[in-house]
Design a protein around this motif. Sequence first.
Motif, PDB file in Angstrom:
ATOM      1  N   ALA A 139      64.576 -22.985  51.642  1.00 21.23           N
ATOM      2  CA  ALA A 139      65.256 -24.276  51.713  1.00 21.23           C
ATOM      3  C   ALA A 139      66.508 -24.293  50.845  1.00 21.23           C
ATOM      4  N   VAL A 140      67.350 -25.288  51.119  1.00 22.80           N
ATOM      5  CA  VAL A 140      68.512 -25.581  50.293  1.00 22.80           C
ATOM      6  C   VAL A 140      68.109 -26.607  49.233  1.00 22.80           C
ATOM      7  N   VAL A 141      68.513 -26.379  48.004  1.00 21.01           N
ATOM      8  CA  VAL A 141      68.274 -27.348  46.937  1.00 21.01           C
ATOM      9  C   VAL A 141      69.317 -28.465  47.068  1.00 21.01           C
ATOM     10  N   LEU A 142      68.857 -29.677  47.378  1.00 23.54           N
ATOM     11  CA  LEU A 142      69.783 -30.797  47.530  1.00 23.54           C
ATOM     12  C   LEU A 142      70.129 -31.422  46.184  1.00 23.54           C
ATOM     13  N   THR A 143      69.113 -31.677  45.365  1.00 26.19           N
ATOM     14  CA  THR A 143      69.338 -32.313  44.069  1.00 26.19           C
ATOM     15  C   THR A 143      68.430 -31.695  43.019  1.00 26.19           C
ATOM     16  N   VAL A 144      68.858 -31.807  41.769  1.00 25.49           N
ATOM     17  CA  VAL A 144      68.084 -31.294  40.638  1.00 25.49           C
ATOM     18  C   VAL A 144      68.094 -32.336  39.523  1.00 25.49           C
ATOM     19  N   GLY A 145      66.922 -32.689  39.046  1.00 23.11           N
ATOM     20  CA  GLY A 145      66.807 -33.617  37.934  1.00 23.11           C
ATOM     21  C   GLY A 145      65.809 -33.109  36.911  1.00 23.11           C
ATOM     22  N   GLU A 146      65.822 -33.717  35.746  1.00 24.30           N
ATOM     23  CA  GLU A 146      64.917 -33.313  34.669  1.00 24.30           C
ATOM     24  C   GLU A 146      64.354 -34.577  34.034  1.00 24.30           C
ATOM     25  N   ARG A 147      63.070 -34.533  33.712  1.00 27.53           N
ATOM     26  CA  ARG A 147      62.431 -35.740  33.174  1.00 27.53           C
ATOM     27  C   ARG A 147      61.212 -35.351  32.362  1.00 27.53           C
ATOM     28  N   SER A 148      60.884 -36.164  31.392  1.00 22.96           N
ATOM     29  CA  SER A 148      59.683 -35.960  30.591  1.00 22.96           C
ATOM     30  C   SER A 148      58.608 -36.923  31.090  1.00 22.96           C
ATOM     31  N   ILE A 149      57.406 -36.403  31.349  1.00 18.20           N
ATOM     32  CA  ILE A 149      56.301 -37.252  31.794  1.00 18.20           C
ATOM     33  C   ILE A 149      55.097 -37.040  30.887  1.00 18.20           C
ATOM     34  N   PHE A 150      54.202 -38.006  30.900  1.00 15.63           N
ATOM     35  CA  PHE A 150      52.953 -37.905  30.156  1.00 15.63           C
ATOM     36  C   PHE A 150      51.878 -37.504  31.144  1.00 15.63           C
ATOM     37  N   TYR A 151      51.335 -36.294  30.986  1.00 20.01           N
ATOM     38  CA  TYR A 151      50.401 -35.742  31.975  1.00 20.01           C
ATOM     39  C   TYR A 151      49.236 -35.084  31.260  1.00 20.01           C
ATOM     40  N   ASN A 152      48.017 -35.475  31.653  1.00 21.34           N
ATOM     41  CA  ASN A 152      46.801 -34.909  31.059  1.00 21.34           C
ATOM     42  C   ASN A 152      46.824 -34.944  29.534  1.00 21.34           C
ATOM     43  N   GLY A 153      47.287 -36.077  29.001  1.00 16.77           N
ATOM     44  CA  GLY A 153      47.217 -36.276  27.560  1.00 16.77           C
ATOM     45  C   GLY A 153      48.350 -35.699  26.752  1.00 16.77           C
ATOM     46  N   SER A 154      49.371 -35.121  27.390  1.00 16.03           N
ATOM     47  CA  SER A 154      50.476 -34.558  26.617  1.00 16.03           C
ATOM     48  C   SER A 154      51.783 -34.685  27.383  1.00 16.03           C
ATOM     49  N   GLU A 155      52.890 -34.474  26.667  1.00 11.32           N
ATOM     50  CA  GLU A 155      54.220 -34.557  27.261  1.00 11.32           C
ATOM     51  C   GLU A 155      54.536 -33.270  28.028  1.00 11.32           C
ATOM     52  N   HIS A 156      55.119 -33.417  29.214  1.00 11.59           N
ATOM     53  CA  HIS A 156      55.580 -32.280  30.004  1.00 11.59           C
ATOM     54  C   HIS A 156      56.999 -32.550  30.464  1.00 11.59           C
ATOM     55  N   VAL A 157      57.854 -31.558  30.386  1.00  9.87           N
ATOM     56  CA  VAL A 157      59.186 -31.657  30.974  1.00  9.87           C
ATOM     57  C   VAL A 157      59.123 -31.044  32.363  1.00  9.87           C
ATOM     58  N   ILE A 158      59.473 -31.835  33.350  1.00 11.61           N
ATOM     59  CA  ILE A 158      59.437 -31.365  34.726  1.00 11.61           C
ATOM     60  C   ILE A 158      60.857 -31.341  35.285  1.00 11.61           C
ATOM     61  N   HIS A 159      61.031 -30.558  36.336  1.00  6.95           N
ATOM     62  CA  HIS A 159      62.302 -30.475  37.052  1.00  6.95           C
ATOM     63  C   HIS A 159      62.015 -30.929  38.479  1.00  6.95           C
ATOM     64  N   GLU A 160      62.837 -31.810  38.997  1.00  5.77           N
ATOM     65  CA  GLU A 160      62.498 -32.457  40.259  1.00  5.77           C
ATOM     66  C   GLU A 160      63.734 -32.748  41.077  1.00  5.77           C
ATOM     67  N   GLY A 161      63.514 -33.002  42.353  1.00  3.95           N
ATOM     68  CA  GLY A 161      64.621 -33.313  43.242  1.00  3.95           C
ATOM     69  C   GLY A 161      64.189 -33.227  44.691  1.00  3.95           C
ATOM     70  N   GLU A 162      65.113 -32.815  45.545  1.00  5.60           N
ATOM     71  CA  GLU A 162      64.831 -32.694  46.973  1.00  5.60           C
ATOM     72  C   GLU A 162      65.258 -31.323  47.488  1.00  5.60           C
ATOM     73  N   LEU A 163      64.500 -30.835  48.471  1.00  7.58           N
ATOM     74  CA  LEU A 163      64.794 -29.598  49.192  1.00  7.58           C
ATOM     75  C   LEU A 163      64.946 -29.928  50.669  1.00  7.58           C
ATOM     76  N   ALA A 164      65.660 -29.087  51.391  1.00  4.44           N
ATOM     77  CA  ALA A 164      65.800 -29.322  52.835  1.00  4.44           C
ATOM     78  C   ALA A 164      65.984 -28.001  53.570  1.00  4.44           C
ATOM     79  N   ASP A 165      65.501 -27.956  54.810  1.00  3.10           N
ATOM     80  CA  ASP A 165      65.858 -26.893  55.746  1.00  3.10           C
ATOM     81  C   ASP A 165      66.367 -27.566  57.016  1.00  3.10           C
ATOM     82  N   GLU A 166      66.478 -26.820  58.103  1.00  5.51           N
ATOM     83  CA  GLU A 166      67.034 -27.407  59.332  1.00  5.51           C
ATOM     84  C   GLU A 166      66.128 -28.465  59.941  1.00  5.51           C
ATOM     85  N   THR A 167      64.859 -28.482  59.523  1.00  2.60           N
ATOM     86  CA  THR A 167      63.895 -29.380  60.172  1.00  2.60           C
ATOM     87  C   THR A 167      63.634 -30.668  59.416  1.00  2.60           C
TER      88      THR A 167
END
Length: 423
Positions: A76-104
């Motif tokens: 896929a093509v990476v459309l967007t890239v973001g970064e965020r800190s979330i609280f997951y399973n009792g601790s802080e996690h930095v995640i990378h998130e966004g959107e992907l796309a292909d022809e479909t």
Amino acid sequence: MNIDDHAEELASDLGVDKEEVKADLQNLVEYSVPVDEAKQSVRRKYGGDSGGGSSGPTSADIADVTPESGNVTVTAVVLTVGERSIFYNGSEHVIHEGELADETGKISYTAWEDFGLEAGDVVTIGNASVREYEGEPELNFGESSTVQPADEDLSVPYEVGGDRDLTDLEPGDRGRNVEAKVVEVEERTIDGRHGETQILSGVLADETARLPFTDWDPHAELAEGASVRLEDVYVRQFRGVPSVNVSEFSTVDLLDREVETSGPQRMNVVEAVDRGGAYDVEVVGNVIEVRDGSGLIERCPECGRVIQKGQCRTHGEVDGEDDLRVKAIVDDGTATVTAILDRETTETVYGGTLEDALEQARAAMDTEVVADTIRDRIVGHEYRVRGHLSVDDYGANLEATDFRPTSDDPAARAEAFLEEVEA
């Protein structure tokens, strides 16, 4: 079986250290990978049979990916890239998130490791798990996944990059960039993850729309009247409309020009309802009914909810506080919406204060006379209503910030409409 049992079984089959296997399993399960899929992934890592007669995750077009797809490989093509800190399973996690796309199609993603993705990259992501997020499939990939440059170019029917106008933002968007003017802002104290936390909240505007925002890591640049560029913001739904969220990973820069803004979005009711809600919208229609629960009401002193017979749904029996409101059904010919007027606006259409309404009710020994007075004043008349429209299972509601009779000449408006249609 618990994680220990699964790890012992795998370690025995694969001839590797149990603690290493357990750590891998635990990590995958914490990332919401189902246990059976996690075991297959560990088997592949150590060169064992996946147990399913397959040498690896299934390659899939994005349009075919569902929450039941298990582990997949996508290019896929990476459309967007973001970064965020979330609280997951009792601790802080930095995640990378966004959107992907292909022809479909396109899909949201969460990367639990930093793979160095940039907008426009064409990558093949192997062994990504699929989960459901806000009713849609989402790709999740981490240390058990592979991310490599693809051997092919992809042409996708989607915009690459995060720049958007406010009107184009939708709940669930990540890695977005906007240029806007801060038209309202206030500092608030909330009870956050780490106790009392200072945040900023307010309203952003550009030429296309106005939207609420929350800055979870207050940026001094977000001052009233400032024109700013915000990068790497994400969008949540707040009272049925998109809300811009600014995080510690967002950047906020002052612009050397002033962002032009517009007034409320003028639209018909069905358009606003079909969008699932709209912030600072204006509709014009006739008041066809004033609903029960209008006029004199009582609210819970604890939560502000309307109470019935001295009972609050949350706090039980309470001494209610007197208030005024109107719930008016407005019809613009395309659909109806319930306009909800607060005390100040209700006093204007009633033609008196809360004290005047209480005196009228005492004189008549009936609180309903206040609502009847309001009905006589507004039902059958056309109004211009401005406010924030939300849609839920009970219908469309417009929390009015302005409610006034139209001054337009109906004949002139009809002629203008006909000219527009004929053009």
